[in-house]
Design a protein around this motif. Structure first.
Motif, PDB file in Angstrom:
ATOM      1  N   LYS B 405      -9.210  -6.659   7.842  1.00  0.00           N
ATOM      2  CA  LYS B 405      -8.396  -5.905   8.783  1.00  0.00           C
ATOM      3  C   LYS B 405      -6.988  -5.746   8.243  1.00  0.00           C
ATOM      4  CE  LYS B 405      -7.508  -6.007  13.752  1.00  0.00           C
ATOM      5  NZ  LYS B 405      -6.340  -6.888  14.011  1.00  0.00           N
ATOM      6  N   GLY B 406      -6.534  -6.755   7.495  1.00  0.00           N
ATOM      7  CA  GLY B 406      -5.190  -6.699   6.938  1.00  0.00           C
ATOM      8  C   GLY B 406      -4.984  -5.500   6.026  1.00  0.00           C
ATOM      9  N   GLN B 407      -6.052  -5.029   5.384  1.00  0.00           N
ATOM     10  CA  GLN B 407      -5.944  -3.870   4.506  1.00  0.00           C
ATOM     11  C   GLN B 407      -5.549  -2.635   5.308  1.00  0.00           C
ATOM     12  OE1 GLN B 407      -6.600  -3.680   0.983  1.00  0.00           O
ATOM     13  NE2 GLN B 407      -6.183  -5.836   1.290  1.00  0.00           N
ATOM     14  N   GLU B 409      -4.078  -2.679   8.247  1.00  0.00           N
ATOM     15  CA  GLU B 409      -2.726  -2.881   8.780  1.00  0.00           C
ATOM     16  C   GLU B 409      -1.680  -2.605   7.721  1.00  0.00           C
ATOM     17  OE1 GLU B 409      -2.646  -6.780  10.423  1.00  0.00           O
ATOM     18  OE2 GLU B 409      -3.610  -6.121  12.297  1.00  0.00           O
ATOM     19  N   ALA B 410      -1.931  -3.088   6.494  1.00  0.00           N
ATOM     20  CA  ALA B 410      -0.958  -2.869   5.427  1.00  0.00           C
ATOM     21  C   ALA B 410      -0.805  -1.374   5.177  1.00  0.00           C
ATOM     22  CB  ALA B 410      -1.391  -3.588   4.154  1.00  0.00           C
ATOM     23  N   GLY B 411      -1.924  -0.655   5.166  1.00  0.00           N
ATOM     24  CA  GLY B 411      -1.869   0.785   4.945  1.00  0.00           C
ATOM     25  C   GLY B 411      -1.110   1.491   6.049  1.00  0.00           C
ATOM     26  N   LEU B 412      -1.401   1.114   7.295  1.00  0.00           N
ATOM     27  CA  LEU B 412      -0.711   1.746   8.423  1.00  0.00           C
ATOM     28  C   LEU B 412       0.777   1.438   8.378  1.00  0.00           C
ATOM     29  CD1 LEU B 412      -3.160   1.132  11.400  1.00  0.00           C
ATOM     30  CD2 LEU B 412      -2.708   3.278  10.221  1.00  0.00           C
ATOM     31  N   ALA B 413       1.105   0.172   8.051  1.00  0.00           N
ATOM     32  CA  ALA B 413       2.510  -0.225   8.013  1.00  0.00           C
ATOM     33  C   ALA B 413       3.275   0.567   6.960  1.00  0.00           C
ATOM     34  CB  ALA B 413       2.633  -1.722   7.751  1.00  0.00           C
ATOM     35  N   LEU B 414       2.547   1.051   5.918  1.00  0.00           N
ATOM     36  CA  LEU B 414       3.212   1.837   4.884  1.00  0.00           C
ATOM     37  C   LEU B 414       3.348   3.295   5.299  1.00  0.00           C
ATOM     38  CD1 LEU B 414       1.529   0.405   1.694  1.00  0.00           C
ATOM     39  CD2 LEU B 414       3.955   0.338   2.229  1.00  0.00           C
ATOM     40  N   GLY B 415       2.746   3.648   6.446  1.00  0.00           N
ATOM     41  CA  GLY B 415       2.865   5.020   6.925  1.00  0.00           C
ATOM     42  C   GLY B 415       1.735   5.938   6.493  1.00  0.00           C
ATOM     43  N   LEU B 416       0.652   5.375   5.931  1.00  0.00           N
ATOM     44  CA  LEU B 416      -0.486   6.220   5.547  1.00  0.00           C
ATOM     45  C   LEU B 416      -1.159   6.772   6.802  1.00  0.00           C
ATOM     46  CD1 LEU B 416      -2.197   4.066   2.770  1.00  0.00           C
ATOM     47  CD2 LEU B 416      -0.765   6.065   2.453  1.00  0.00           C
TER      48      LEU B 416
END
Lengths: 246, 508
Positions: B405-407, B409-416
């Motif tokens: 799930k962290g993958q 979240e990390a992507g969303l947090a980067l604005g993807l």
């Protein structure tokens, strides 16, 4: 030093997971360039709160305004805020199938529409800054935990964020690697970045924080300068917590 | 500095009955001998039983005219048993290949749909999966074949939705199609060259993209290169006929080479292959510091490889029939390809054919007709596609869920955006998890096509059964089936394994 502008405004933020209320009305104003450290026992809602700020969690009541943009269901606002707010996770969450360089340049190329050459130059500069330029072509699985976390910080910085959120960035690291990550974070704080840091590293809080917040049962129990906080805390719960960890 | 004595016990060999390496290899050799023993017993008992029934074990049925008619395939009235089996093989591969493609596309779509937050999409794909995979495949195949039979019957006049272009009847679904003519393979050489050129152009444009940062239209450029080759080849194909000389030369070579010389070449190949394997094995143990200490296991393994090479070499000399067969086979193969090429031979490359009705109830089978999908093919294809897609959907869903799930979240947090996240972060990682079970599903699909026998689809099992009913060569046909399915399985799993290694994540 903190500026005058309130870059993060949180008013009466409440959040439920089913029946469990994780946030019970959080009020907070963060000035531009301020470093705020959030401490508190596990399950107190501190991670949930900072995850609300870039909407990895959705708050159900209250208002969050980040850099004059209010977080609502408007996708455009959410995308704007996410690309302006960097986040560093406890588990690093690097993309294992991409090299360090690709990890860092992915979002600048696809979200910011930078050219690959520009993005790579920026990425190299950031890797220099976090002290591991020689690892650029390696995959995350080949790096130590501390190196991975520094790459994760560089990856967030590549988006040129106005705010950085740190969600227990050193909790998954071996003791000898904690320092290398904290050093990078200190340097970042001194450069004037607005930072919200959830951590158990009291040394970091004492040295770097402009303000320390103590969270318990989904609310801010006590807030103040590190000096006030570590020498003369007012609330009993804060005293109890500090006596247990210091 | 203190000198510590090396622990002595570690270097002393235990007695052989306690030596793990010796015991392990002894067990392997014992199992091998046991298997050979069982095989010999089985063969002898089969031979005795055949003799008692007055039957002989012979492979003659492969060359004799089988006297059977097949419902579809490249030769519906085969000249020999071998040709009949090849028709079955081609039919089986046809339905397998189209089934694999269709099941993959459908399965991936449904698998992603099952993760959708849209209630209707989510529930309907769940119903699909739960229904389809709980109905026996045989029933589904029979059902779809029956659906086909309920189509309108084929009349000479006025059947099909579009007369002369498209027919949907109980005798088949027929559409216009292109047919390769005498010069097709000469043109195909240009297509191959075009594909290679397109690859180089693609790499060149990607390099330009990376250097300048501007979109270099890599796909457009490489497509243009390919089309240019195809266009030039359409007119210049007689030049490519020169390739026929190579095939002709090779055919002559294998036709006239003395058997003894070929035996020497083959034996050298076998020994060379073993030597190459041993060298590669040693290289894999070599680190920059030098050769690693060889364990007994490694030495056994190299010994076995060497022994196998030597045995193969000796067998080539003891049984000249093998070499003669290889010579003849290669000669025929290259002769065949030689006929497809002729320097400066002009001719048509492709021709367009439309479905034709020969007599009421029957499509024209040969020449410039459309391409017809028969009812049995439709039944098998629909059955295995829908059935396998349900399993593939579950594998895809599991693979996507298994990406941490962290993958996301990390992507969303980067604005993807959601689509970018799925395409660049989640799917590439899910793919690595999905691949091995996906290979199993492809194998299942390939083997399940044998159920086509229930609706009269002329694949390798159905043809084989008809063949041994005619000739009595039951054991031989069963051996051919086993060999064929084994070969298909090995090839498929080799491809999956190779790809799996290629995309594996790099770690320490």
């Amino acid at each position: 030093m903190p500026g005058d502008k309130d870059i993060i405004i949180s008013e009466g933020v409440k959040k439920w997971f089913g029946d469990f209320q994780a946030l019970k009305g959080v009020d907070l104003r963060v000035k531009e360039g301020e470093v705020v450290v959030i401490i508190g026992p596990s399950g107190s809602g501190k991670s949930t709160f900072i995850r609300c700020i870039n909407r990895l969690e959705v708050h159900q009541e209250g208002r969050i305004v980040v850099d004059d943009v209010e977080l609502t269901n408007d996708l455009r606002n959410i995308e704007k805020i996410r690309s302006d707010v960097g986040m560093v996770f406890q588990q690093f969450n690097l993309f294992p199938h991409l090299t360090v360089m690709q990890n860092i340049t992915l979002a600048p190329i696809w979200v910011r529409k930078h050219t690959r050459a520009d993005a790579e130059a920026t990425a190299m500069a950031l890797l220099e800054r976090v002290g591991i330029p020689e690892q650029a072509e390696k995959f995350p699985g080949q790096l130590s935990g501390g190196q991975q976390q520094r790459v994760a910080i560089a990856r967030s910085l590549a988006m040129e964020p106005r705010i950085m959120l740190f969600d227990e960035p050193t909790s998954a690291l071996d003791p000898e690697m904690i320092k290398e990550v904290l050093d990078v974070m200190k340097e970042l704080a001194q450069s004037g970045m607005t930072m919200l840091v959830v951590t158990h590293e009291m040394g970091f809080a004492k040295e770097v924080a402009d303000r320390v917040l103590f969270f318990d049962y989904g609310a801010i129990v006590e807030a103040g300068t590190p000096e006030h906080f570590f020498t003369s805390p007012e609330h009993d719960r804060t005293k109890l917590f500090l006596s247990q960890i210091l | 500095m203190t000198q510590t004595a090396a622990p002595k016990a570690a270097h002393e060999r235990p007695p052989f009955w306690r030596d793990a390496t010796v015991l392990k290899w002894a067990a392997q050799i014992a199992v091998l001998l046991g298997l050979v023993f069982v095989a010999v017993i089985a063969a002898r008992s089969a031979a005795r039983n055949l003799e008692a029934q007055g039957l002989t074990f012979s492979w003659r049925f492969l060359s004799d005219p089988p006297g059977i008619q097949l419902s579809e395939g490249f030769a519906t009235l085969p000249d020999s048993g071998l040709e009949a089996i090849l028709v079955g093989v081609v039919n089986m591969l046809r339905v397998t290949a189209s089934g694999v493609v269709a099941a993959t596309i459908l399965g991936v779509v449904i698998g992603i749909a099952r993760l959708s937050s849209n209630w209707l999409v989510n529930k309907s794909s769940t119903v699909y999966v739960e229904t389809i995979r709980n109905i026996p495949l045989l029933l589904q195949i029979v059902f779809w074949a029956a659906v086909f039979v309920s189509f309108p019957s084929l009349e000479s006049e006025g059947s099909g939705p579009i007369e002369g272009w498209l027919y949907a009847t109980n005798k088949g679904l027929s559409i216009p199609w292109f047919f390769p003519r005498e010069a097709f393979w000469q043109w195909a050489v240009f297509l191959l060259a075009g594909a290679i050129a397109a690859r180089f152009v693609f790499r060149w444009r990607i390099k330009v993209l990376e250097e300048t940062g501007h979109d270099a239209h890599a796909v457009g450029y490489s497509l243009a290169a390919f089309l240019a080759f195809a266009f030039v080849g359409w007119f210049a194909h007689p030049l490519a006929g020169a390739i026929g000389w190579i095939f002709g030369g090779l055919a002559w070579l294998f036709g006239s080479i003395p058997v003894l010389l070929m035996q020497i070449v083959l034996a050298a190949l076998a020994v060379g292959l073993a030597a190459w394997w041993i060298k590669r094995f040693l290289d894999s143990l070599r680190s920059p510091a030098g050769l690693a200490r060889l364990t007994d296991d490694d030495i056994f393994r190299m010994g076995l490889a060497g022994a196998m090479g030597l045995v193969a070499a000796v067998v080539f000399f003891l049984v000249p029939g093998i070499t003669e067969g290889i010579n003849l086979g290669l000669e025929r193969l290259f002769e065949f390809w030689d006929t497809k090429f002729d320097f400066l031979r002009t001719g048509t490359v492709l021709e367009f054919g439309r479905p034709t009705v020969e007599t009421p109830g029957r499509f024209a089978g040969f020449g410039l007709t459309g391409m017809t999908m028969s009812g049995p093919f439709f039944g098998v294809w629909m059955g295995v596609t829908l059935y396998t897609a349900a399993f593939i959907a579950e594998i895809v869903r599991g693979g996507i869920l298994a990406v941490a799930k962290g993958q996301t979240e990390a992507g969303l947090a980067l604005g993807l955006k959601r689509g970018q996240l799925l395409r660049m972060i989640v799917l590439p990682q899910a793919f690595r998890i999905i691949l091995p079970p996906m290979g199993n599903q492809y194998l299942n699909l390939a083997k399940n096509t044998s159920l086509g026998i229930a609706v009269g689809y002329a694949e390798v099992v159905a043809v084989g059964q008809t063949l041994f009913n005619q000739t009595g060569a039951t054991i031989q046909v069963i051996l051919i089936w086993m060999g064929f399915y084994l070969l298909v399985s090995l090839i498929l799993s080799a491809i999956v394994n190779w790809y799996n290694r290629r995309v594996a994540l790099v770690e320490r």
